[in-house]
Design a protein around this motif. Structure first.
Motif, PDB file in Angstrom:
ATOM      1  N   LEU A 144      43.750  40.819  33.507  1.00  0.00           N
ATOM      2  CA  LEU A 144      44.261  42.145  33.823  1.00  0.00           C
ATOM      3  C   LEU A 144      44.562  42.926  32.545  1.00  0.00           C
ATOM      4  O   LEU A 144      45.001  42.355  31.543  1.00  0.00           O
ATOM      5  CB  LEU A 144      45.552  42.045  34.641  1.00  0.00           C
ATOM      6  N   SER A 145      44.354  44.230  32.592  1.00  0.00           N
ATOM      7  CA  SER A 145      44.774  45.109  31.500  1.00  0.00           C
ATOM      8  C   SER A 145      46.260  45.433  31.670  1.00  0.00           C
ATOM      9  O   SER A 145      46.872  45.101  32.697  1.00  0.00           O
ATOM     10  CB  SER A 145      43.975  46.407  31.540  1.00  0.00           C
TER      11      SER A 145
ATOM     12  N   GLU B 230      47.516  48.327  32.204  1.00  0.00           N
ATOM     13  CA  GLU B 230      47.631  49.249  33.338  1.00  0.00           C
ATOM     14  C   GLU B 230      47.575  48.494  34.672  1.00  0.00           C
ATOM     15  O   GLU B 230      48.328  48.782  35.609  1.00  0.00           O
ATOM     16  CB  GLU B 230      46.510  50.299  33.281  1.00  0.00           C
ATOM     17  N   GLN B 231      46.675  47.514  34.745  1.00  0.00           N
ATOM     18  CA  GLN B 231      46.559  46.727  35.977  1.00  0.00           C
ATOM     19  C   GLN B 231      47.794  45.861  36.221  1.00  0.00           C
ATOM     20  O   GLN B 231      48.200  45.673  37.371  1.00  0.00           O
ATOM     21  CB  GLN B 231      45.299  45.863  35.913  1.00  0.00           C
TER      22      GLN B 231
ATOM     23  N   HIS C   4      44.154  36.592  39.130  1.00  0.00           N
ATOM     24  CA  HIS C   4      44.069  37.479  37.970  1.00  0.00           C
ATOM     25  C   HIS C   4      44.209  36.729  36.643  1.00  0.00           C
ATOM     26  O   HIS C   4      44.355  37.341  35.589  1.00  0.00           O
ATOM     27  CB  HIS C   4      45.139  38.563  38.072  1.00  0.00           C
TER      28      HIS C   4
ATOM     29  N   GLN D 221      50.246  48.111  37.788  1.00  0.00           N
ATOM     30  CA  GLN D 221      49.876  48.368  39.186  1.00  0.00           C
ATOM     31  C   GLN D 221      50.256  47.198  40.086  1.00  0.00           C
ATOM     32  O   GLN D 221      50.620  47.388  41.252  1.00  0.00           O
ATOM     33  CB  GLN D 221      48.374  48.639  39.285  1.00  0.00           C
ATOM     34  N   LYS D 222      50.160  45.985  39.550  1.00  0.00           N
ATOM     35  CA  LYS D 222      50.487  44.784  40.324  1.00  0.00           C
ATOM     36  C   LYS D 222      51.997  44.509  40.338  1.00  0.00           C
ATOM     37  O   LYS D 222      52.445  43.557  40.982  1.00  0.00           O
ATOM     38  CB  LYS D 222      49.767  43.560  39.741  1.00  0.00           C
TER      39      LYS D 222
END
Length: 232
Positions: A71-72, A74-75, A187, A78-79
């Motif tokens: 995951l980045s 940003e991700q 992830h 989001q999570k």
């Protein structure tokens, strides 16, 4: 030798706050040991056992590979998850709701001075606990933690281990999936091991939710016997 362990259940607590608290306890035990050596003070060292459940977080051990996080930044946001590089052994793992995390902060001079034995005992605590639920779990050669169906295409990990030790004082510990949302493991490459699945106790038992307080009681029962300890 002091075989009394101070038990604390921290409930749900942020990973970084808990890590800082572990470090505080860890350093306190180390300082007592150093004082004993320098001044022959003869002071007893304390032992602690922390139970905790963390909000969604990924942690990467000292020898871990950052590419195992898929995951980045940003991700991650989001999570609703956070990420930390930390000072335990091992690679990447996930902590979150429905997972029982145990952090023993022990002076192994009070028990036995053998890190290999310590890790095997932690695994045995989990194995004996899950046996009470009718599950046959085991170790996987060269891979720490506790697994089901080792050596088959269906091998899956139910408990991860990662520890740090200095002057025979331990910190960090184990993470047992009891009612965990396994989607969060998608992830990462868990513990850096490709092609191996993870599982949770509720899934293995085919139930919606397992009583986590009951699991904790069983874990402590087996820990007490194996380490010949008492909890207060």
């Amino acid at each position: 030798m002091n075989k009394v362990i101070k038990l604390q259940d921290l409930g749900t607590k942020d990973f970084k706050e808990t890590w800082d608290y572990q470090e505080q306890l860890f350093k306190g035990v180390l300082e007592t040991k150093i004082k004993n050596r320098r001044e022959d003070a003869g002071l007893e060292t304390d032992n602690y056992f922390l139970f905790v459940e963390h909000p969604h977080v990924y942690t990467l051990g000292k020898s871990g590979d950052l590419s195992n996080l898929l995951l980045s930044k940003e991700q991650l946001t989001q999570k609703g998850a956070t990420f930390y590089k930390i000072n335990r052994g091992g690679d990447i793992t996930y902590h979150g709701p429905g997972q029982i995390v145990g952090y023993p902060i022990l002076d192994l001079d009070n028990f036995f001075t053998d890190i290999h034995k310590y890790l095997r005992f932690l695994e045995e605590v989990i194995i004996l606990t899950l046996e009470e639920y009718g599950l046959k779990t085991e170790r996987s050669s060269g891979e720490t933690g506790v697994w089901l169906d080792v050596g088959t295409p269906f091998a899956r990990k139910i408990c991860a281990l990662g520890v740090r030790a200095s002057r025979w004082v331990t910190m960090h510990g184990f993470a047992l999936n009891v009612n965990a949302d396994l989607g969060y493991f998608d992830h990462i490459i868990p513990c850096g091991i490709r092609g191996k699945a993870v599982t949770s106790l509720n899934i293995e038992l085919g139930v919606k939710k397992v009583n986590e307080a009951e699991v904790k009681e069983k874990l402590l029962k087996h820990f007490k016997v194996l380490f010949e300890a008492d909890f207060v």
